[in-house]
Design a protein around this motif. Sequence first.
Motif, PDB file in Angstrom:
ATOM      1  N   ALA A  40       0.865  -1.176   0.000  1.00  0.00           N
ATOM      2  CA  ALA A  40       0.000   0.000   0.000  1.00  0.00           C
ATOM      3  C   ALA A  40       0.904   1.229   0.000  1.00  0.00           C
ATOM      4  O   ALA A  40       1.520   1.547   1.010  1.00  0.00           O
ATOM      5  CB  ALA A  40      -0.908  -0.017   1.225  1.00  0.00           C
ATOM      6  N   GLN A  41       0.978   1.906  -1.139  1.00  0.00           N
ATOM      7  CA  GLN A  41       1.981   2.950  -1.347  1.00  0.00           C
ATOM      8  C   GLN A  41       1.314   4.291  -1.660  1.00  0.00           C
ATOM      9  O   GLN A  41       0.473   4.387  -2.550  1.00  0.00           O
ATOM     10  CB  GLN A  41       2.915   2.552  -2.494  1.00  0.00           C
ATOM     11  N   ILE A  42       1.721   5.313  -0.937  1.00  0.00           N
ATOM     12  CA  ILE A  42       1.244   6.662  -1.231  1.00  0.00           C
ATOM     13  C   ILE A  42       1.850   7.159  -2.541  1.00  0.00           C
ATOM     14  O   ILE A  42       3.042   6.970  -2.792  1.00  0.00           O
ATOM     15  CB  ILE A  42       1.590   7.623  -0.068  1.00  0.00           C
ATOM     16  N   HIS A  43       1.050   7.769  -3.388  1.00  0.00           N
ATOM     17  CA  HIS A  43       1.557   8.429  -4.590  1.00  0.00           C
ATOM     18  C   HIS A  43       1.834   9.899  -4.294  1.00  0.00           C
ATOM     19  O   HIS A  43       2.948  10.385  -4.472  1.00  0.00           O
ATOM     20  CB  HIS A  43       0.561   8.310  -5.745  1.00  0.00           C
ATOM     21  N   ASN A  44       0.820  10.594  -3.787  1.00  0.00           N
ATOM     22  CA  ASN A  44       0.929  12.028  -3.532  1.00  0.00           C
ATOM     23  C   ASN A  44       0.550  12.294  -2.079  1.00  0.00           C
ATOM     24  O   ASN A  44      -0.602  12.147  -1.697  1.00  0.00           O
ATOM     25  CB  ASN A  44      -0.016  12.785  -4.466  1.00  0.00           C
ATOM     26  N   GLU A  45       1.547  12.639  -1.263  1.00  0.00           N
ATOM     27  CA  GLU A  45       1.295  12.876   0.165  1.00  0.00           C
ATOM     28  C   GLU A  45       0.859  14.324   0.377  1.00  0.00           C
ATOM     29  O   GLU A  45       1.654  15.252   0.250  1.00  0.00           O
ATOM     30  CB  GLU A  45       2.550  12.559   0.986  1.00  0.00           C
ATOM     31  N   THR A  46      -0.419  14.491   0.699  1.00  0.00           N
ATOM     32  CA  THR A  46      -1.021  15.819   0.787  1.00  0.00           C
ATOM     33  C   THR A  46      -0.449  16.656   1.922  1.00  0.00           C
ATOM     34  O   THR A  46      -0.429  17.884   1.842  1.00  0.00           O
ATOM     35  CB  THR A  46      -2.546  15.680   0.966  1.00  0.00           C
ATOM     36  N   SER A  47       0.003  16.027   2.980  1.00  0.00           N
ATOM     37  CA  SER A  47       0.499  16.791   4.127  1.00  0.00           C
ATOM     38  C   SER A  47       1.868  17.411   3.872  1.00  0.00           C
ATOM     39  O   SER A  47       2.184  18.465   4.431  1.00  0.00           O
ATOM     40  CB  SER A  47       0.550  15.902   5.376  1.00  0.00           C
ATOM     41  N   THR A  48       2.678  16.795   3.029  1.00  0.00           N
ATOM     42  CA  THR A  48       4.048  17.272   2.822  1.00  0.00           C
ATOM     43  C   THR A  48       4.315  17.788   1.408  1.00  0.00           C
ATOM     44  O   THR A  48       5.374  18.358   1.157  1.00  0.00           O
ATOM     45  CB  THR A  48       5.055  16.134   3.098  1.00  0.00           C
ATOM     46  N   GLY A  49       3.374  17.570   0.481  1.00  0.00           N
ATOM     47  CA  GLY A  49       3.584  17.990  -0.894  1.00  0.00           C
ATOM     48  C   GLY A  49       4.616  17.165  -1.618  1.00  0.00           C
ATOM     49  O   GLY A  49       5.274  17.646  -2.546  1.00  0.00           O
ATOM     50  N   VAL A  50       4.731  15.884  -1.243  1.00  0.00           N
ATOM     51  CA  VAL A  50       5.712  14.982  -1.838  1.00  0.00           C
ATOM     52  C   VAL A  50       5.030  14.023  -2.811  1.00  0.00           C
ATOM     53  O   VAL A  50       4.009  13.403  -2.484  1.00  0.00           O
ATOM     54  CB  VAL A  50       6.454  14.171  -0.762  1.00  0.00           C
ATOM     55  N   LYS A  51       5.614  13.904  -3.994  1.00  0.00           N
ATOM     56  CA  LYS A  51       5.188  12.908  -4.977  1.00  0.00           C
ATOM     57  C   LYS A  51       6.207  11.775  -4.975  1.00  0.00           C
ATOM     58  O   LYS A  51       7.408  12.008  -5.167  1.00  0.00           O
ATOM     59  CB  LYS A  51       5.107  13.546  -6.368  1.00  0.00           C
ATOM     60  N   ASN A  52       5.735  10.562  -4.765  1.00  0.00           N
ATOM     61  CA  ASN A  52       6.634   9.411  -4.670  1.00  0.00           C
ATOM     62  C   ASN A  52       6.807   8.716  -6.023  1.00  0.00           C
ATOM     63  O   ASN A  52       5.886   8.717  -6.850  1.00  0.00           O
ATOM     64  CB  ASN A  52       6.084   8.430  -3.640  1.00  0.00           C
ATOM     65  N   PRO A  53       7.958   8.096  -6.263  1.00  0.00           N
ATOM     66  CA  PRO A  53       8.242   7.446  -7.549  1.00  0.00           C
ATOM     67  C   PRO A  53       7.559   6.081  -7.658  1.00  0.00           C
ATOM     68  O   PRO A  53       8.201   5.035  -7.652  1.00  0.00           O
ATOM     69  CB  PRO A  53       9.769   7.322  -7.541  1.00  0.00           C
ATOM     70  N   THR A  54       6.250   6.105  -7.776  1.00  0.00           N
ATOM     71  CA  THR A  54       5.477   4.863  -7.686  1.00  0.00           C
ATOM     72  C   THR A  54       5.624   3.952  -8.907  1.00  0.00           C
ATOM     73  O   THR A  54       5.421   2.752  -8.785  1.00  0.00           O
ATOM     74  CB  THR A  54       3.989   5.176  -7.449  1.00  0.00           C
ATOM     75  N   ASP A  55       5.965   4.499 -10.073  1.00  0.00           N
ATOM     76  CA  ASP A  55       6.175   3.628 -11.235  1.00  0.00           C
ATOM     77  C   ASP A  55       7.311   2.644 -10.965  1.00  0.00           C
ATOM     78  O   ASP A  55       7.189   1.436 -11.222  1.00  0.00           O
ATOM     79  CB  ASP A  55       6.497   4.456 -12.483  1.00  0.00           C
TER      80      ASP A  55
END
Length: 360
Positions: free
Chosen positions: A132-147
């Motif tokens: 279960a992986q976050i793509h876009n973390e709304t609290s920190t404004g971080v986009k994770n490299p989910t691909d």
Amino acid sequence: MIENTPKLFIPGPTEVDDRVRIAMAQRVIGHRTKEMTELYGGIVEKMQKLFNTDHYVFVFTSSGSAVMEGTIRNLAEKDVLHGACGAFSKRWYEMSLANEKNADLVWADWGKAVKPEMIADAMEKKKYELLAQIHNETSTGVKNPTDEIAKIAHENDTLIAIDTVSSLGGDMIDVNKYDVVIASSQKALALPPGLAVAIVSEEAMEKSKKTRNKGYYFDFVRMLKRFEKSQQHPTTPSVPLLYAMDVQLDIMLEEGMQARYERHLKMREIVHNWVKKRGFELFAEKGYESVTVTTITNTYGISIKELNEELVRRGLRISNGYGELKEKTFRIAHMGQLTPTDIMGLLDTIDEILEAKGVY
């Protein structure tokens, strides 16, 4: 009636087009009628077209958080790995624990992204049913490299679900690379709160068929059976919100997903340039900045609460930092139906307020 509400530059709920609001005022139809079949069947078809997928699409009357929990129950009887980097992704981990799963957490510190090697390291030590992986973390404004993370999950025969609650419909996401893509209506999809979307792969459906104790309302198999029978829901959905979604999908299809993505990139660029020009700092790790929301470090130590109160008096609203980041950061959402002109107007107003206070 609530009047004179401010224009929203917060990461949900977001601004809703007048055409969408008007659509909600139509007469309600029965949920077991041919009209409902046409409405919901059309929504699913439009969603598949917009996101270029033949994966299953389910629309639930619920919050996105509810579908996040439902996904855990559909796809894991026991072992779940969570990749988290902020308040909302950590909450997903807490949902697994609350459902008595054997959940492990890969944690990236506040403002940092979950890297593929962090997930690979965890998967070398243990076999998981679900990542279960976050793509876009709304609290920190971080986009994770989910691909890249998805490749690692599939190489380890693990299903991957991603939380795109604050990014689907704004960022460009290839939903076909994932087993479940979860989103909420009230963020980049630019709808009122109350609907959640799950885009589900065939592999995830097969897993759901074998999973025990997954509950009733969010059972993917039950949703699919009813859809295949009549293109309807197993239970009564929110008809006005489906009217709204139907019209909003037309608006999004007319714009086109590529153009929509480019508009979001332009709005992000405007905010980032302003941050640097005014002496603030981006909170997100360089190279991992969200396309839809920017979290800004409060380098001047101003009162974000007071800034927002003055903005509201002028008909605008931004977000304070979330949780332990409150007053340490503030957040400007650039998602949904907002435009570059809207963003520039907001930033000009913030400048007026801060200049009057002698901040810069």
